[in-house]
Design a protein around this motif. Structure first.
Motif, short mmCIF file in Angstrom:
data_model
loop_
_atom_site.label_atom_id
_atom_site.label_comp_id
_atom_site.label_asym_id
_atom_site.label_seq_id
_atom_site.Cartn_x
_atom_site.Cartn_y
_atom_site.Cartn_z
N ALA A 1 4.90 7.36 1.68
CA ALA A 1 5.63 6.26 1.12
C ALA A 1 4.70 5.17 1.21
CB ALA A 1 6.11 5.75 2.84
N SER A 2 5.29 4.38 0.95
CA SER A 2 5.23 2.91 0.79
C SER A 2 5.89 1.93 0.82
CB SER A 2 4.62 2.54 -1.42
OG SER A 2 6.06 2.73 -2.02
N ILE A 3 4.89 0.81 0.94
CA ILE A 3 5.41 -0.93 1.26
C ILE A 3 5.32 -1.83 -0.25
CG2 ILE A 3 5.49 -2.97 2.95
CD1 ILE A 3 5.23 -1.00 4.72
N VAL A 4 5.47 -2.12 -1.02
CA VAL A 4 5.22 -2.90 -1.45
C VAL A 4 6.88 -3.90 -2.23
CG1 VAL A 4 5.09 -3.19 -4.08
CG2 VAL A 4 4.41 -1.45 -2.98
N LEU A 56 1.33 -1.36 0.28
CA LEU A 56 -0.11 -0.23 0.01
C LEU A 56 0.87 1.01 0.18
CD1 LEU A 56 -1.80 1.23 3.31
CD2 LEU A 56 0.52 0.07 3.04
N ALA A 57 0.56 2.85 -0.27
CA ALA A 57 0.84 3.86 -0.29
C ALA A 57 -0.02 4.47 0.69
CB ALA A 57 0.98 4.15 -1.42
N ALA A 58 0.35 5.75 0.95
CA ALA A 58 0.20 7.06 1.94
C ALA A 58 0.20 7.65 2.07
CB ALA A 58 -1.25 6.30 3.12
N TYR A 59 -0.61 8.56 2.27
CA TYR A 59 0.47 10.87 2.68
C TYR A 59 -0.01 10.67 4.48
CZ TYR A 59 0.64 15.19 2.50
OH TYR A 59 0.87 17.31 2.56
N MET A 60 0.80 11.12 5.02
CA MET A 60 1.08 11.17 6.39
C MET A 60 1.34 11.85 6.55
SD MET A 60 1.61 7.13 7.82
CE MET A 60 3.29 7.36 6.15
#
Length: 308
Positions: free
Chosen positions: A176-179, A78-82
């Motif tokens: 960030a993303s963790i893929v 997933l990816a997200a803006y924090m």
């Protein structure tokens, strides 16, 4: 080294002008590694045991607010803006926000998380740091690079480094993303950029894990805190209860999930996570939750009546 990704970056990039992490310039052929003192390793081992884990809810004194997707997998990232914030907390508390991937059953848990954290005991100061933490086979795992596991690849972006203080009018954030790589199976953490190439920081080899070598059954993003032994809970997010206005609240947006086809999707089935509505909150953004913006605000002041 670069990941052998067969997927593109998230389709809709967040266009906010942001202040990101501090950049290090290492010579070609070298990478930056945070120095591991005995004290730092001991503190990291202590906090790793108290770290929020969405599979087991959390340890004593843990509170959280966020979303997760479960039951519609398998997932590959997933990816997200924090948004990133400074907080004034005591040395026996921690407050952070992270994206996470993982799988678990009654006896075993594998997970990976990355995001930002304020933890004076762990880092030795009150600044806001980026971090990564993992839990793998046979209970192994740790923060950042204090044990063998994470492979640092970027010579400019560290997995764990302090965020610089923001310039006036700029928002600090981490996108960030963790893929997972489709063919190899390693789990990469990446700084996603809007108008520049993404920066692939490094990866956790699939061999570290016995449950998530091929996929995970849960992904999500959340803010979390760990109270002091006295029972006083620290602030979460920016320390304010959330509102619909993202400019006044800690916020997450641009959430996208990598499904079984190894493609990003904004069509999400998300479950809200909120264990304490007295000290912390979770709200939909100005646009409807789970729609195109995938925006939510979260956080709160904490205090001494937040429960266990």
């Amino acid at each position: 080294m670069k990941p052998s990704f067969s997927i593109s970056k998230p389709k809709s990039q967040v266009k906010n002008k942001i202040e990101g992490k501090k950049i290090i310039e290492c010579p070609n052929g070298t990478v930056p590694i945070l120095r591991n003192t005995k004290e730092y390793v001991a503190r990291a081992q202590y906090w790793e045991k108290k770290h929020f884990n969405p599979h087991t809810v959390g340890s004593h004194g843990t509170h959280y607010a966020g979303v997760k997707s479960q039951g519609d997998g398998p997932y590959h990232g997933l990816a997200a803006y924090m948004s990133v914030h400074d907080l004034n907390i005591s040395r026996d508390q921690t407050s952070y926000a992270s994206i996470f991937v993982g799988s678990g059953d009654n006896k075993k848990i594998n997970f990976i998380q990355t995001g930002w954290m304020v933890n004076p005991s762990l880092f030795g100061d009150g600044r806001t740091w980026s971090f990564g933490v993992w839990k793998g086979a046979n209970g192994t795992g740790c923060y950042n690079t204090i044990c063998p596991g994470f492979v640092q690849v970027s010579k400019t972006d560290l997995l764990s480094a302090p965020f610089p203080y923001p310039h006036k009018g700029q928002e600090r954030a981490v996108y960030a993303s963790i893929v997972q790589e489709k063919d190899i199976g390693n789990w990469w953490v990446t700084d996603v950029r809007y108008d520049r190439p993404d920066v692939h920081i490094g990866y956790w080899p699939k061999e570290l894990f016995d449950l998530i070598g091929n996929s995970v059954d849960m992904v999500g993003v959340a803010g979390a805190v760990q109270a002091s032994p006295s029972g006083i809970s620290p602030p979460m997010g920016n320390g304010q209860l959330p509102s619909e206005d993202e400019n006044k609240s800690a916020h997450v947006k641009g959430v996208q999930i990598v499904h079984s086809d190894f493609k990003y999707s904004k069509k999400l089935k998300l479950e809200k996570l909120l264990d304490d509505n007295k000290c912390y909150g979770l709200k939909d953004g100005k646009k409807q939750f789970f729609k195109e913006s995938n925006l939510f605000t979260y956080g709160g002041p904490g205090g001494n009546s937040c429960g266990i």
